[in-house]
Scaffold this motif. Structure first.
Motif, PDB file in Angstrom:
ATOM      1  N   ASP A  45      71.829  -3.578  63.291  1.00  0.00           N
ATOM      2  CA  ASP A  45      70.368  -3.393  63.173  1.00  0.00           C
ATOM      3  C   ASP A  45      69.659  -4.727  63.020  1.00  0.00           C
ATOM      4  OD1 ASP A  45      70.789  -0.686  63.350  1.00  0.00           O
ATOM      5  OD2 ASP A  45      70.566  -0.317  61.189  1.00  0.00           O
ATOM      6  N   PHE A  46      70.236  -5.632  62.239  1.00  0.00           N
ATOM      7  CA  PHE A  46      69.633  -6.940  62.017  1.00  0.00           C
ATOM      8  C   PHE A  46      69.530  -7.714  63.332  1.00  0.00           C
ATOM      9  CE2 PHE A  46      70.448 -11.498  61.254  1.00  0.00           C
ATOM     10  CZ  PHE A  46      69.265 -11.810  60.605  1.00  0.00           C
ATOM     11  N   PHE A  47      70.641  -7.775  64.071  1.00  0.00           N
ATOM     12  CA  PHE A  47      70.624  -8.528  65.314  1.00  0.00           C
ATOM     13  C   PHE A  47      69.760  -7.869  66.385  1.00  0.00           C
ATOM     14  CE2 PHE A  47      74.559 -10.404  63.499  1.00  0.00           C
ATOM     15  CZ  PHE A  47      74.101 -11.714  63.453  1.00  0.00           C
ATOM     16  N   SER A  48      69.695  -6.554  66.369  1.00  0.00           N
ATOM     17  CA  SER A  48      68.810  -5.852  67.295  1.00  0.00           C
ATOM     18  C   SER A  48      67.356  -6.186  66.991  1.00  0.00           C
ATOM     19  CB  SER A  48      69.005  -4.334  67.211  1.00  0.00           C
ATOM     20  OG  SER A  48      70.282  -3.987  67.656  1.00  0.00           O
ATOM     21  N   SER A  49      67.016  -6.293  65.706  1.00  0.00           N
ATOM     22  CA  SER A  49      65.657  -6.646  65.316  1.00  0.00           C
ATOM     23  C   SER A  49      65.322  -8.071  65.706  1.00  0.00           C
ATOM     24  CB  SER A  49      65.474  -6.490  63.799  1.00  0.00           C
ATOM     25  OG  SER A  49      65.634  -5.134  63.433  1.00  0.00           O
ATOM     26  N   LEU A  50      66.300  -8.956  65.686  1.00  0.00           N
ATOM     27  CA  LEU A  50      66.057 -10.344  66.084  1.00  0.00           C
ATOM     28  C   LEU A  50      65.741 -10.439  67.574  1.00  0.00           C
ATOM     29  CD1 LEU A  50      68.781 -12.432  64.223  1.00  0.00           C
ATOM     30  CD2 LEU A  50      66.340 -12.429  63.806  1.00  0.00           C
ATOM     31  N   VAL A  51      66.446  -9.674  68.380  1.00  0.00           N
ATOM     32  CA  VAL A  51      66.299  -9.741  69.833  1.00  0.00           C
ATOM     33  C   VAL A  51      65.036  -9.028  70.289  1.00  0.00           C
ATOM     34  CG1 VAL A  51      67.363  -9.065  72.028  1.00  0.00           C
ATOM     35  CG2 VAL A  51      68.776  -9.971  70.189  1.00  0.00           C
ATOM     36  N   ALA A  52      64.717  -7.922  69.652  1.00  0.00           N
ATOM     37  CA  ALA A  52      63.568  -7.114  70.099  1.00  0.00           C
ATOM     38  C   ALA A  52      62.247  -7.708  69.720  1.00  0.00           C
ATOM     39  CB  ALA A  52      63.678  -5.710  69.514  1.00  0.00           C
TER      40      ALA A  52
END
Length: 52
Positions: A45-52
């Motif tokens: 979730d953290f890395f998805s939030s960084l990319v999005a």
């Protein structure tokens, strides 16, 4: 030398725990697996939030 004793003691305890308390051992493994999955989900979730 001490490390060897601790490793073999841990292995012996694990075998004893599984042999004499299989239900409890299964619950411990399920709990640890659930915790690992929760941590992995959090990182995802953290890395998805960084990319999005």
């Amino acid at each position: 030398m001490v490390k060897k004793i601790l490793v073999w003691g841990s292995v012996a305890f694990l075998i004893f725990f599984v042999a004499f308390r299989p239900d409890s051992a299964a619950n411990v493994v399920k709990s640890l697996g659930s915790t690992v999955m929760d941590v992995a989900q959090g990182f995802g979730d953290f890395f998805s939030s960084l990319v999005a």
